[in-house]
Design a protein around this motif. Structure first.
Motif, PDB file in Angstrom:
ATOM      1  N   ILE A 175       9.340   3.362 -39.073  1.00 34.83           N
ATOM      2  CA  ILE A 175       8.016   2.844 -39.437  1.00 34.83           C
ATOM      3  C   ILE A 175       7.660   1.723 -38.466  1.00 34.83           C
ATOM      4  CG2 ILE A 175       6.721   1.639 -41.251  1.00 34.83           C
ATOM      5  CD1 ILE A 175       8.741   3.104 -43.211  1.00 34.83           C
ATOM      6  N   LEU A 176       6.509   1.878 -37.854  1.00 36.40           N
ATOM      7  CA  LEU A 176       6.010   0.806 -36.967  1.00 36.40           C
ATOM      8  C   LEU A 176       4.511   0.685 -37.230  1.00 36.40           C
ATOM      9  CD1 LEU A 176       6.754   0.296 -33.161  1.00 36.40           C
ATOM     10  CD2 LEU A 176       4.556  -0.235 -34.213  1.00 36.40           C
ATOM     11  N   ASN A 177       4.154  -0.391 -37.913  1.00 31.01           N
ATOM     12  CA  ASN A 177       2.738  -0.665 -38.197  1.00 31.01           C
ATOM     13  C   ASN A 177       2.166  -1.506 -37.071  1.00 31.01           C
ATOM     14  OD1 ASN A 177       2.619   0.510 -40.862  1.00 31.01           O
ATOM     15  ND2 ASN A 177       3.894  -1.206 -41.539  1.00 31.01           N
ATOM     16  N   TRP A 178       1.119  -1.012 -36.442  1.00 31.27           N
ATOM     17  CA  TRP A 178       0.504  -1.760 -35.345  1.00 31.27           C
ATOM     18  C   TRP A 178       0.058  -3.134 -35.849  1.00 31.27           C
ATOM     19  CZ3 TRP A 178      -3.426   2.769 -34.563  1.00 31.27           C
ATOM     20  CH2 TRP A 178      -2.734   3.915 -34.133  1.00 31.27           C
ATOM     21  N   GLY A 179       0.186  -4.100 -34.975  1.00 32.13           N
ATOM     22  CA  GLY A 179      -0.266  -5.462 -35.317  1.00 32.13           C
ATOM     23  C   GLY A 179       0.773  -6.268 -36.065  1.00 32.13           C
ATOM     24  N   GLU A 180       1.865  -5.614 -36.477  1.00 36.56           N
ATOM     25  CA  GLU A 180       2.935  -6.342 -37.167  1.00 36.56           C
ATOM     26  C   GLU A 180       4.070  -6.570 -36.176  1.00 36.56           C
ATOM     27  OE1 GLU A 180       4.083  -4.465 -40.828  1.00 36.56           O
ATOM     28  OE2 GLU A 180       2.023  -4.451 -41.574  1.00 36.56           O
ATOM     29  N   PRO A 181       4.965  -7.532 -36.472  1.00 35.89           N
ATOM     30  CA  PRO A 181       6.090  -7.746 -35.551  1.00 35.89           C
ATOM     31  C   PRO A 181       6.864  -6.436 -35.349  1.00 35.89           C
ATOM     32  CG  PRO A 181       6.001  -9.484 -37.207  1.00 35.89           C
ATOM     33  CD  PRO A 181       4.973  -8.471 -37.615  1.00 35.89           C
ATOM     34  N   LEU A 182       7.341  -6.210 -34.138  1.00 29.55           N
ATOM     35  CA  LEU A 182       8.068  -4.972 -33.862  1.00 29.55           C
ATOM     36  C   LEU A 182       9.335  -4.920 -34.723  1.00 29.55           C
ATOM     37  CD1 LEU A 182       7.800  -4.984 -29.947  1.00 29.55           C
ATOM     38  CD2 LEU A 182       6.499  -3.549 -31.554  1.00 29.55           C
ATOM     39  N   PRO A 183       9.638  -3.753 -35.296  1.00 31.08           N
ATOM     40  CA  PRO A 183      10.865  -3.652 -36.096  1.00 31.08           C
ATOM     41  C   PRO A 183      12.106  -3.945 -35.249  1.00 31.08           C
ATOM     42  CG  PRO A 183       9.542  -1.636 -36.245  1.00 31.08           C
ATOM     43  CD  PRO A 183       8.893  -2.499 -35.226  1.00 31.08           C
ATOM     44  N   ALA A 184      13.162  -4.423 -35.931  1.00 29.59           N
ATOM     45  CA  ALA A 184      14.390  -4.819 -35.219  1.00 29.59           C
ATOM     46  C   ALA A 184      14.933  -3.659 -34.371  1.00 29.59           C
ATOM     47  CB  ALA A 184      15.433  -5.280 -36.231  1.00 29.59           C
ATOM     48  N   ALA A 185      14.860  -2.434 -34.899  1.00 31.81           N
ATOM     49  CA  ALA A 185      15.415  -1.295 -34.146  1.00 31.81           C
ATOM     50  C   ALA A 185      14.653  -1.076 -32.843  1.00 31.81           C
ATOM     51  CB  ALA A 185      15.366  -0.031 -35.015  1.00 31.81           C
ATOM     52  N   VAL A 186      13.361  -1.357 -32.861  1.00 32.95           N
ATOM     53  CA  VAL A 186      12.540  -1.181 -31.648  1.00 32.95           C
ATOM     54  C   VAL A 186      12.852  -2.308 -30.656  1.00 32.95           C
ATOM     55  CG1 VAL A 186      10.170  -1.154 -30.762  1.00 32.95           C
ATOM     56  CG2 VAL A 186      10.751   0.113 -32.850  1.00 32.95           C
ATOM     57  N   VAL A 187      13.017  -3.512 -31.173  1.00 28.81           N
ATOM     58  CA  VAL A 187      13.373  -4.640 -30.299  1.00 28.81           C
ATOM     59  C   VAL A 187      14.719  -4.341 -29.627  1.00 28.81           C
ATOM     60  CG1 VAL A 187      13.936  -7.102 -30.239  1.00 28.81           C
ATOM     61  CG2 VAL A 187      12.016  -6.286 -31.637  1.00 28.81           C
ATOM     62  N   ALA A 188      15.655  -3.792 -30.410  1.00 24.03           N
ATOM     63  CA  ALA A 188      16.977  -3.465 -29.850  1.00 24.03           C
ATOM     64  C   ALA A 188      16.863  -2.345 -28.812  1.00 24.03           C
ATOM     65  CB  ALA A 188      17.924  -3.061 -30.973  1.00 24.03           C
ATOM     66  N   LEU A 189      15.995  -1.395 -29.046  1.00 22.53           N
ATOM     67  CA  LEU A 189      15.824  -0.260 -28.116  1.00 22.53           C
ATOM     68  C   LEU A 189      15.200  -0.721 -26.793  1.00 22.53           C
ATOM     69  CD1 LEU A 189      15.813   2.931 -27.748  1.00 22.53           C
ATOM     70  CD2 LEU A 189      13.435   2.845 -28.539  1.00 22.53           C
ATOM     71  N   LYS A 190      14.282  -1.668 -26.849  1.00 22.10           N
ATOM     72  CA  LYS A 190      13.552  -2.142 -25.661  1.00 22.10           C
ATOM     73  C   LYS A 190      12.942  -0.961 -24.910  1.00 22.10           C
ATOM     74  CE  LYS A 190      14.697  -6.318 -23.203  1.00 22.10           C
ATOM     75  NZ  LYS A 190      14.751  -6.644 -21.831  1.00 22.10           N
ATOM     76  N   PRO A 191      12.049  -0.213 -25.544  1.00 19.16           N
ATOM     77  CA  PRO A 191      11.567   1.021 -24.913  1.00 19.16           C
ATOM     78  C   PRO A 191      10.933   0.776 -23.544  1.00 19.16           C
ATOM     79  CG  PRO A 191      10.349   0.521 -26.944  1.00 19.16           C
ATOM     80  CD  PRO A 191      11.431  -0.481 -26.833  1.00 19.16           C
ATOM     81  N   ASN A 192      11.273   1.668 -22.602  1.00 11.98           N
ATOM     82  CA  ASN A 192      10.633   1.572 -21.280  1.00 11.98           C
ATOM     83  C   ASN A 192       9.681   2.731 -21.026  1.00 11.98           C
ATOM     84  OD1 ASN A 192      12.552   3.503 -20.912  1.00 11.98           O
ATOM     85  ND2 ASN A 192      13.533   2.570 -19.142  1.00 11.98           N
ATOM     86  N   VAL A 193       9.631   3.673 -21.962  1.00 15.20           N
ATOM     87  CA  VAL A 193       8.614   4.733 -21.916  1.00 15.20           C
ATOM     88  C   VAL A 193       7.995   4.811 -23.309  1.00 15.20           C
ATOM     89  CG1 VAL A 193       8.201   7.212 -21.670  1.00 15.20           C
ATOM     90  CG2 VAL A 193       9.752   6.061 -20.090  1.00 15.20           C
TER      91      VAL A 193
END
Ligand SMILES: C[S@@+](CC[C@H](N)C(=O)[O-])C[C@H]1O[C@@H](n2cnc3c(N)ncnc32)[C@H](O)[C@@H]1O
Length: 239
Positions: free
Chosen positions: A140-158
């Protein structure tokens, strides 16, 4: 008096969405729930099976920009995503992310398909339907909210985003999330495909151009999808 002007050459359309006419295109027609097979015009040897069900929200059916972005990734990025850390925003049922996971050579890092809570079970259903549990994760990733911890850990580059420009009140939220992702990973590339339906959609693009480095993407299909009001860009951090 000015001399009569020649008509525009039919084979040289103006590809800038900022210059497109005033005609407004409707949202996709309502589709009954069911499971579709999507092969992206033969680009996927084994088509995706995708449950479409609008009960969970508008992302419950495939949208035209998702088809364009899916085809683009399968045509042009089959072999260069081995090291990529991939995240899809506003994934709906997961169309683009699942196509990339199936058809492109991706590494062992799970690809994240993300959307709001309402879409989570549909994303999970479609991951399982395509036996992609080992490669794709729903979050779950709601736009405008802080990025979820899993996304911060992933550090997406694409980052993949298709047909996320359709609801004006969400524009600032989406821009904030795109900005957060480019701050998290300044070398990231966001593949952003949208269909111009209303004049306000162009305001989104103008704001994005002020915030990011926006580049129109080369794609042989561009003259075709452009005629349907569809546009494909990359967004990158401004230098
Ligand atoms: C038009 S659908 C596109 C679905 C899919 N990308 C495609 O191309 O078929 C837009 C998606 O954005 C999601 N969305 C809308 N507002 C959102 C928000 N504030 N946060 C996260 N996702 C949102 C919706 O739930 C929906 O799945």
């Amino acid at each position: 008096m000015l001399p009569p002007q020649p008509p525009p050459a039919p084979d040289s359309p103006d590809f800038s969405p900022l210059a497109i006419g005033e005609d407004l295109s409707p949202l996709p027609a309502y589709k009954a729930a069911g499971t579709a097979e999507i092969g992206f015009d033969g680009l996927l040897a084994e088509p995706l099976r995708l449950r479409e069900d609008l009960a969970s929200g508008c992302g419950g059916q495939t949208w035209p920009a998702g088809m364009v972005l899916g085809r683009h990734m399968l045509r042009y990025h089959r072999e260069d995503l081995r090291e990529a850390r991939i995240l899809e925003l506003g994934a709906g049922g997961g169309l683009v992310g699942l196509a990339v996971a199936r058809g492109c050579a991706v590494g062992t890092t799970p690809l994240f398909v993300t959307d709001q809570l309402e879409m989570h079970s549909l994303m999970e259903h479609n991951i399982a339907l395509n036996n992609l549990e080992g490669k794709v994760q729903a979050a779950i990733l709601n736009w405008g909210e802080p990025l979820p911890a899993a996304v911060v850990a992933l550090k997406p580059n694409v980052v993949l985003a298709a047909d996320c420009v359709y609801f004006e009140p969400a524009f600032p939220l989406l821009l904030a999330t795109l900005s957060d992702l480019l701050t998290l990973c300044p070398e990231a590339t966001i593949y952003f495909c949208f269909k111009k339906r209303r004049r306000a959609d162009m305001q989104f693009l103008k704001k994005a151009q002020k915030m990011f480095k926006v580049t129109e993407v080369v794609d042989d299909e561009r003259p075709v999808f452009c005629r349907e009001g569809l546009f494909l860009y990359t967004f990158q951090a401004s230098t």
